[in-house]
Design a protein around this motif. Structure first.
Motif, PDB file in Angstrom:
ATOM      1  N   GLY A   1       0.963  -1.326   0.004  1.00  0.00           N
ATOM      2  CA  GLY A   1      -0.051   0.053   0.073  1.00  0.00           C
ATOM      3  C   GLY A   1       0.877   1.109  -0.030  1.00  0.00           C
ATOM      4  N   THR A   2       0.399   2.162  -0.500  1.00  0.00           N
ATOM      5  CA  THR A   2       0.935   3.604  -0.476  1.00  0.00           C
ATOM      6  C   THR A   2       0.788   4.376   0.707  1.00  0.00           C
ATOM      7  OG1 THR A   2       0.905   3.678  -2.924  1.00  0.00           O
ATOM      8  CG2 THR A   2       1.240   5.740  -2.032  1.00  0.00           C
ATOM      9  N   ILE A   3       1.725   5.031   1.104  1.00  0.00           N
ATOM     10  CA  ILE A   3       1.690   6.039   2.203  1.00  0.00           C
ATOM     11  C   ILE A   3       2.219   7.281   1.878  1.00  0.00           C
ATOM     12  CG2 ILE A   3       2.481   6.552   4.710  1.00  0.00           C
ATOM     13  CD1 ILE A   3       2.943   3.458   5.113  1.00  0.00           C
ATOM     14  N   VAL A   4       1.430   8.167   2.064  1.00  0.00           N
ATOM     15  CA  VAL A   4       1.755   9.591   1.726  1.00  0.00           C
ATOM     16  C   VAL A   4       1.605  10.457   3.003  1.00  0.00           C
ATOM     17  CG1 VAL A   4       1.412  11.797  -0.044  1.00  0.00           C
ATOM     18  CG2 VAL A   4       0.583   9.357  -0.581  1.00  0.00           C
ATOM     19  N   VAL A   5       2.911  11.445   3.127  1.00  0.00           N
ATOM     20  CA  VAL A   5       3.219  12.056   4.005  1.00  0.00           C
ATOM     21  C   VAL A   5       3.479  13.717   3.654  1.00  0.00           C
ATOM     22  CG1 VAL A   5       4.709  12.704   6.227  1.00  0.00           C
ATOM     23  CG2 VAL A   5       4.305  10.254   5.580  1.00  0.00           C
ATOM     24  N   SER A   6       2.936  14.543   4.424  1.00  0.00           N
ATOM     25  CA  SER A   6       2.921  16.009   4.020  1.00  0.00           C
ATOM     26  C   SER A   6       3.186  16.688   5.402  1.00  0.00           C
ATOM     27  CB  SER A   6       1.837  16.499   3.465  1.00  0.00           C
ATOM     28  OG  SER A   6       2.012  18.195   2.873  1.00  0.00           O
ATOM     29  N   GLY A   7       4.024  17.816   5.406  1.00  0.00           N
ATOM     30  CA  GLY A   7       4.248  18.669   6.483  1.00  0.00           C
ATOM     31  C   GLY A   7       4.861  20.134   6.102  1.00  0.00           C
ATOM     32  N   ASP A   8       4.709  21.009   6.847  1.00  0.00           N
ATOM     33  CA  ASP A   8       5.274  22.241   6.794  1.00  0.00           C
ATOM     34  C   ASP A   8       6.719  22.139   7.081  1.00  0.00           C
ATOM     35  OD1 ASP A   8       6.132  24.925   7.513  1.00  0.00           O
ATOM     36  OD2 ASP A   8       4.039  25.453   7.451  1.00  0.00           O
ATOM     37  N   LYS A   9       7.405  23.033   6.302  1.00  0.00           N
ATOM     38  CA  LYS A   9       8.847  22.951   6.328  1.00  0.00           C
ATOM     39  C   LYS A   9       9.391  23.184   7.544  1.00  0.00           C
ATOM     40  CE  LYS A   9       9.780  23.313   1.160  1.00  0.00           C
ATOM     41  NZ  LYS A   9      10.234  24.563   0.346  1.00  0.00           N
ATOM     42  N   LYS A  10       8.772  24.281   8.177  1.00  0.00           N
ATOM     43  CA  LYS A  10       9.061  24.849   9.287  1.00  0.00           C
ATOM     44  C   LYS A  10       8.869  23.852  10.766  1.00  0.00           C
ATOM     45  CE  LYS A  10       8.189  29.694   8.629  1.00  0.00           C
ATOM     46  NZ  LYS A  10       7.542  30.707   8.858  1.00  0.00           N
ATOM     47  N   LEU A  11       8.018  22.610  10.380  1.00  0.00           N
ATOM     48  CA  LEU A  11       7.775  21.681  11.347  1.00  0.00           C
ATOM     49  C   LEU A  11       8.762  20.626  11.256  1.00  0.00           C
ATOM     50  CD1 LEU A  11       3.846  21.639  11.513  1.00  0.00           C
ATOM     51  CD2 LEU A  11       5.587  22.798  12.907  1.00  0.00           C
ATOM     52  N   GLY A  12       9.647  20.592  10.273  1.00  0.00           N
ATOM     53  CA  GLY A  12      10.822  19.570  10.278  1.00  0.00           C
ATOM     54  C   GLY A  12      10.303  18.419   9.333  1.00  0.00           C
ATOM     55  N   VAL A  13       9.722  18.683   8.277  1.00  0.00           N
ATOM     56  CA  VAL A  13       9.247  17.450   7.561  1.00  0.00           C
ATOM     57  C   VAL A  13      10.418  16.827   6.691  1.00  0.00           C
ATOM     58  CG1 VAL A  13       8.745  18.949   5.429  1.00  0.00           C
ATOM     59  CG2 VAL A  13       7.614  16.895   5.681  1.00  0.00           C
ATOM     60  N   ASP A  14      11.393  17.499   6.399  1.00  0.00           N
ATOM     61  CA  ASP A  14      12.641  16.711   5.864  1.00  0.00           C
ATOM     62  C   ASP A  14      13.366  15.887   6.820  1.00  0.00           C
ATOM     63  OD1 ASP A  14      12.297  17.519   3.173  1.00  0.00           O
ATOM     64  OD2 ASP A  14      13.020  19.625   3.720  1.00  0.00           O
ATOM     65  N   SER A  15      13.332  16.385   8.042  1.00  0.00           N
ATOM     66  CA  SER A  15      13.918  15.479   9.037  1.00  0.00           C
ATOM     67  C   SER A  15      13.175  14.617   9.376  1.00  0.00           C
ATOM     68  CB  SER A  15      14.020  16.172  10.307  1.00  0.00           C
ATOM     69  OG  SER A  15      14.449  15.452  11.505  1.00  0.00           O
ATOM     70  N   PHE A  16      11.769  14.566   9.168  1.00  0.00           N
ATOM     71  CA  PHE A  16      10.806  13.630   9.649  1.00  0.00           C
ATOM     72  C   PHE A  16      11.222  12.486   8.516  1.00  0.00           C
ATOM     73  CE2 PHE A  16       6.565  11.564   9.512  1.00  0.00           C
ATOM     74  CZ  PHE A  16       6.729  10.732  10.758  1.00  0.00           C
ATOM     75  N   ARG A  17      11.209  12.866   7.319  1.00  0.00           N
ATOM     76  CA  ARG A  17      11.712  11.849   5.950  1.00  0.00           C
ATOM     77  C   ARG A  17      12.582  11.038   6.398  1.00  0.00           C
ATOM     78  NH1 ARG A  17      14.913  12.558   1.874  1.00  0.00           N
ATOM     79  NH2 ARG A  17      14.783  14.810   2.045  1.00  0.00           N
ATOM     80  N   LYS A  18      13.758  11.592   6.912  1.00  0.00           N
ATOM     81  CA  LYS A  18      14.875  10.791   7.467  1.00  0.00           C
ATOM     82  C   LYS A  18      14.519   9.579   8.212  1.00  0.00           C
ATOM     83  CE  LYS A  18      18.147  14.553   6.380  1.00  0.00           C
ATOM     84  NZ  LYS A  18      18.965  15.447   7.016  1.00  0.00           N
ATOM     85  N   THR A  19      13.669   9.785   8.966  1.00  0.00           N
ATOM     86  CA  THR A  19      13.002   8.965  10.301  1.00  0.00           C
ATOM     87  C   THR A  19      12.305   7.869   9.200  1.00  0.00           C
ATOM     88  OG1 THR A  19      12.926  10.332  11.899  1.00  0.00           O
ATOM     89  CG2 THR A  19      11.393   8.438  12.090  1.00  0.00           C
ATOM     90  N   VAL A  20      11.514   8.097   8.407  1.00  0.00           N
ATOM     91  CA  VAL A  20      10.718   7.204   7.505  1.00  0.00           C
ATOM     92  C   VAL A  20      11.648   6.334   6.949  1.00  0.00           C
ATOM     93  CG1 VAL A  20       9.135   7.038   5.587  1.00  0.00           C
ATOM     94  CG2 VAL A  20       8.920   8.768   7.221  1.00  0.00           C
ATOM     95  N   GLU A  21      12.817   6.919   6.226  1.00  0.00           N
ATOM     96  CA  GLU A  21      13.601   6.085   5.371  1.00  0.00           C
ATOM     97  C   GLU A  21      14.449   5.005   6.198  1.00  0.00           C
ATOM     98  OE1 GLU A  21      15.621   9.332   3.606  1.00  0.00           O
ATOM     99  OE2 GLU A  21      14.493   9.048   1.661  1.00  0.00           O
ATOM    100  N   THR A  22      14.325   5.165   7.502  1.00  0.00           N
ATOM    101  CA  THR A  22      14.992   4.056   8.417  1.00  0.00           C
ATOM    102  C   THR A  22      14.273   2.815   8.192  1.00  0.00           C
ATOM    103  OG1 THR A  22      13.924   4.741  10.377  1.00  0.00           O
ATOM    104  CG2 THR A  22      16.028   5.581   9.941  1.00  0.00           C
ATOM    105  N   LEU A  23      13.039   2.867   7.883  1.00  0.00           N
ATOM    106  CA  LEU A  23      12.012   1.646   7.771  1.00  0.00           C
ATOM    107  C   LEU A  23      11.647   1.251   6.270  1.00  0.00           C
ATOM    108  CD1 LEU A  23       9.891   2.733  10.779  1.00  0.00           C
ATOM    109  CD2 LEU A  23      10.657   0.501  10.558  1.00  0.00           C
ATOM    110  N   ALA A  24      11.493   2.603   5.505  1.00  0.00           N
ATOM    111  CA  ALA A  24      11.282   2.246   3.949  1.00  0.00           C
ATOM    112  C   ALA A  24      11.760   3.336   3.201  1.00  0.00           C
ATOM    113  CB  ALA A  24       9.871   1.976   3.915  1.00  0.00           C
ATOM    114  N   PRO A  25      12.102   2.940   1.992  1.00  0.00           N
ATOM    115  CA  PRO A  25      12.685   3.990   0.817  1.00  0.00           C
ATOM    116  C   PRO A  25      11.773   4.929   0.618  1.00  0.00           C
ATOM    117  CG  PRO A  25      12.624   1.889  -0.172  1.00  0.00           C
ATOM    118  CD  PRO A  25      12.350   1.702   1.356  1.00  0.00           C
ATOM    119  N   VAL A  26      11.828   6.155   0.365  1.00  0.00           N
ATOM    120  CA  VAL A  26      10.900   7.059  -0.249  1.00  0.00           C
ATOM    121  C   VAL A  26      11.019   6.979  -1.757  1.00  0.00           C
ATOM    122  CG1 VAL A  26      10.277   9.570  -0.346  1.00  0.00           C
ATOM    123  CG2 VAL A  26      11.076   8.495   1.977  1.00  0.00           C
ATOM    124  N   THR A  27       9.839   6.833  -2.213  1.00  0.00           N
ATOM    125  CA  THR A  27       9.905   6.807  -3.826  1.00  0.00           C
ATOM    126  C   THR A  27      10.008   8.103  -4.450  1.00  0.00           C
ATOM    127  OG1 THR A  27       8.143   5.160  -3.216  1.00  0.00           O
ATOM    128  CG2 THR A  27       8.228   6.190  -5.769  1.00  0.00           C
TER     129      THR A  27
END
Length: 338
Positions: A104-130
């Motif tokens: 299944g597809t998981i889509v994540v969105s967040g404001d840059k000021k809320l650290g969405v890019d840092s959160f992406r790195k957390t996600v990538e410890t479990l699954a690669p971002v497409t």
């Protein structure tokens, strides 16, 4: 509100990078309903939203909203709108991995000021971002839920409850979840001799003030907690332990939007004053106005507020007497009587 992040969350579908789901069941974690173009999603989304005002907005917009998932819930995909509390964002991510089918597809969105890019790195410890895209001062990225997950890393996202003073259970996203709020502690110091009858705590959080109220229960007949954060209220159910002779009720409630039918002798509050990142004194002013309506004649309101909050005009207009009890460390404690 997180308008930019919400708009960006749906862009991969609007730009036809990802297919709009049809005949499927999707999960929306941290859901908000402030967008006209979500109509195509109403029939397929189950919206997880523990914050009562946003929950009510979702219901009003026709969405299926829930404050908590069932362990048996399974979805074809998920949307995650991250907020300012990293711990709660990580818990939502863990729930997405737990409840979305492999593939299944998981889509994540967040404001840059809320650290969405840092959160992406957390996600990538479990699954690669497409892939990812950026717009409206926000970032959206998406991934496929793997067949297999690193169970230790997944469990690490599921925060253990915080324990304060060996007594209180709290969790990420709750107000003052890592320490007892200084203003609330100052307010509790004024309870002696002022608590009696049917008592209510407006904006009860995880139950600190309510627990302190029970230490002054000699003249108390009942205690009611009103709180907009479902998870905080669930923590309060564990933290507020009353003797059998004191009935305690817990209300998942938006004080400023939903009516309260009961009348009280005493109301205490540490009212909220933030809408997103900005201070909004109208929230506390609304709490005060509701308290004035739900107190019996002669009833007492005890409140704490940051010193700069402009509450005195409303208090003086709605109450027979208004008495400052303390002004210290940036807080003010006020007693008002009907």
């Amino acid at each position: 509100m997180t308008d930019g992040a919400l708009k960006t969350l749906f862009l991969p579908f609007e730009d036809e990078i990802l297919p709009i789901p049809g005949g499927e069941r999707w999960l929306f974690l941290g859901a908000e309903a402030n967008r006209d173009s979500e109509g195509a999603w109403r029939d397929i989304l189950s919206c997880l939203q523990p914050f009562r005002p946003d929950f009510l907005d979702l219901e009003k917009a026709g969405f299926n909203a829930v404050p908590r998932l069932e362990s048996s819930d399974v979805f074809d995909g998920a949307l995650i709108l991250i907020g300012k509390h990293r711990g709660r964002n990580e818990a939502w991510l863990a729930q997405a991995f737990d409840h979305v089918k492999p593939g299944g597809t998981i889509v994540v969105s967040g404001d840059k000021k809320l650290g969405v890019d840092s959160f992406r790195k957390t996600v990538e410890t479990l699954a690669p971002v497409t892939d990812r895209l950026s717009k409206h001062h926000a970032v959206a990225f998406w991934l496929t839920r793997p067949e297999r997950l690193d169970s230790e890393r997944l469990e690490a996202l599921k925060s253990e409850p915080t324990r304060l003073e060996g007594r209180y259970v709290t969790g990420p996203g709750m107000f003052s979840h890592t320490a007892i709020d200084k203003g609330s502690a100052l307010l509790a110091a004024h309870f002696e001799g002022r608590i009696g009858g049917h008592v209510a705590d407006f904006g009860a959080g995880w139950g600190y003030l309510a627990s302190e109220l029970l230490g002054h229960r000699e003249k108390m007949k009942s205690l009611a907690l009103y709180e907009a954060d479902f998870e905080a209220l669930e923590a309060a159910r564990q933290n507020v332990v009353a003797p059998a002779e004191i009935p305690v009720s817990f209300h998942w409630h938006d004080v400023n939007r939903e009516p309260i039918s009961d009348i009280y002798d005493t109301i205490v509050m540490n009212p909220p004053f933030h809408a997103g990142r900005s201070a909004d004194p109208t929230m506390g002013q609304g709490f005060i106005a509701v308290a004035a309506k739900r107190l019996k004649p002669g009833g007492r309101l005890l409140l704490v507020a940051n010193r700069q909050m402009p509450y005195e005009a409303g208090l003086n207009a709605l109450f027979r007497s208004v008495t400052p009890l303390q002004d210290d460390a940036g807080y003010k404690i006020i007693e008002a009587k009907k």
